[in-house]
Design an enzyme around this catalytic site. Structure first.
Site, short mmCIF file in Angstrom:
data_model
loop_
_atom_site.label_atom_id
_atom_site.label_comp_id
_atom_site.label_asym_id
_atom_site.label_seq_id
_atom_site.Cartn_x
_atom_site.Cartn_y
_atom_site.Cartn_z
N LYS A 12 18.32 23.92 70.66
CA LYS A 12 19.29 25.00 70.45
C LYS A 12 19.89 24.94 69.05
O LYS A 12 19.96 25.95 68.35
CB LYS A 12 20.45 24.93 71.46
N ARG A 44 28.93 27.19 78.94
CA ARG A 44 28.19 26.24 79.75
C ARG A 44 28.58 26.31 81.22
O ARG A 44 27.98 25.59 82.04
CB ARG A 44 28.44 24.82 79.24
N ARG A 98 15.64 10.98 69.63
CA ARG A 98 16.75 11.40 68.76
C ARG A 98 17.86 10.35 68.81
O ARG A 98 18.49 10.05 67.80
CB ARG A 98 17.29 12.77 69.22
N ARG A 143 24.95 9.63 67.48
CA ARG A 143 25.71 10.27 68.56
C ARG A 143 25.90 9.31 69.71
O ARG A 143 24.95 8.75 70.24
CB ARG A 143 24.98 11.53 69.04
N ARG A 176 23.66 14.40 81.13
CA ARG A 176 23.80 15.71 80.47
C ARG A 176 22.74 16.67 80.98
O ARG A 176 23.00 17.86 81.17
CB ARG A 176 23.72 15.55 78.94
P1 AMP Z 1 26.08 19.50 72.46
O1 AMP Z 1 26.13 19.10 71.00
O2 AMP Z 1 26.04 21.00 72.63
O3 AMP Z 1 24.99 18.80 73.20
O4 AMP Z 1 27.46 19.02 73.11
C1 AMP Z 1 27.82 17.65 73.17
C2 AMP Z 1 28.88 17.42 74.21
O5 AMP Z 1 30.06 18.19 73.87
C3 AMP Z 1 28.53 17.88 75.62
O6 AMP Z 1 27.79 16.90 76.33
C4 AMP Z 1 29.93 18.10 76.22
O7 AMP Z 1 30.54 16.86 76.54
C5 AMP Z 1 30.68 18.70 75.04
N1 AMP Z 1 30.55 20.18 75.01
C6 AMP Z 1 29.95 20.96 74.07
N2 AMP Z 1 30.02 22.26 74.38
C7 AMP Z 1 30.66 22.31 75.57
C8 AMP Z 1 31.02 23.38 76.45
N3 AMP Z 1 30.71 24.66 76.17
N4 AMP Z 1 31.68 23.05 77.59
C9 AMP Z 1 32.01 21.79 77.89
N5 AMP Z 1 31.69 20.74 77.13
C10 AMP Z 1 31.01 20.99 75.97
#
Ligand code: AMP
Length: 181
Positions: free
Chosen positions: A8, A83, A122, A128, A139
């Site tokens: 994404k 989400r 990754r 991270r 996740r």
């Molecule tokens: P990402 O970089 O999109 O994989 O997001 C990393 C982490 O941030 C996720 O595993 C969640 O803990 C948090 N996070 C990001 N976007 C959201 C969202 N829309 N709702 C809830 N938690 C989020």
């Protein structure tokens, strides 16, 4: 939209450059808050480190503020948001209140096992804290349980487009741009 590791962020970056719009990644915004040790960041870290979703009200507050800024008035691509169903409904409400329209929801698809391999790789290369195998699995599960049902929400609105997320990066970008244009 799409499960963790599907690309994404990578695709949103390519599309942002092509369409000259803003790329809003809620994951990146939250990681910046964590680094800045802000109140939001300190709270969010408690969830992010375990691969759990940060509470909806925090996300809705962040996105409402962000899409109201002047750089978003020509368009934006949301990456990692919404989400959950309350987030999707919150997005509808906030966009409507500032006169914005959601043109399209792109769902990037890929095989689960392939994604796990990609993310573990990754994780070996990134700093991270949520790219460890256990957290990755968590996740992934959360995506299928809480986020995938949103596909129906956007399908019912008639704006969901599915794009095969496997292949070379430029090829996938082209698939998305063909739909958006
Ligand atoms: P990402 O970089 O999109 O994989 O997001 C990393 C982490 O941030 C996720 O595993 C969640 O803990 C948090 N996070 C990001 N976007 C959201 C969202 N829309 N709702 C809830 N938690 C989020």
């Amino acid at each position: 939209m799409g499960p963790p590791g599907v690309g994404k962020g990578t695709q949103a970056d390519c599309i942002k450059n092509e369409l000259m719009i803003v790329h809003l990644s809620t994951g990146e915004i939250l990681r910046a808050e964590v680094d800045a040790k802000s109140v939001i960041g300190i709270n969010a870290k408690l969830y992010m480190d375990f691969g759990r979703l940060v509470p909806d009200n925090i996300l809705i507050e962040i996105v409402t503020e962000r899409i109201s800024k002047s750089d978003c008035q020509n368009g934006y691509i949301l990456d990692g948001f919404p989400r959950t169903l309350p987030q999707a409904k919150g997005l509808d409400k906030m966009m409507h209140s500032i006169g914005h329209d959601l043109d399209c929801a792109i769902s990037l698809t890929a095989n689960k096992d392939e994604l796990l391999d990609r993310l573990i790789k990754r994780g070996e290369e990134s700093s991270r804290s949520d790219d460890t195998p256990d957290v990755i699995r968590n996740r992934q599960n959360i995506y299928w349980e809480q986020t995938a049902p949103l596909l129906d929400f956007y399908h019912d609105k008639g704006i969901l487009k599915e794009v095969d997320g496997l292949g070379e990066i430029p090829e996938i970008t082209k698939r998305i741009l063909d739909i958006l244009k």
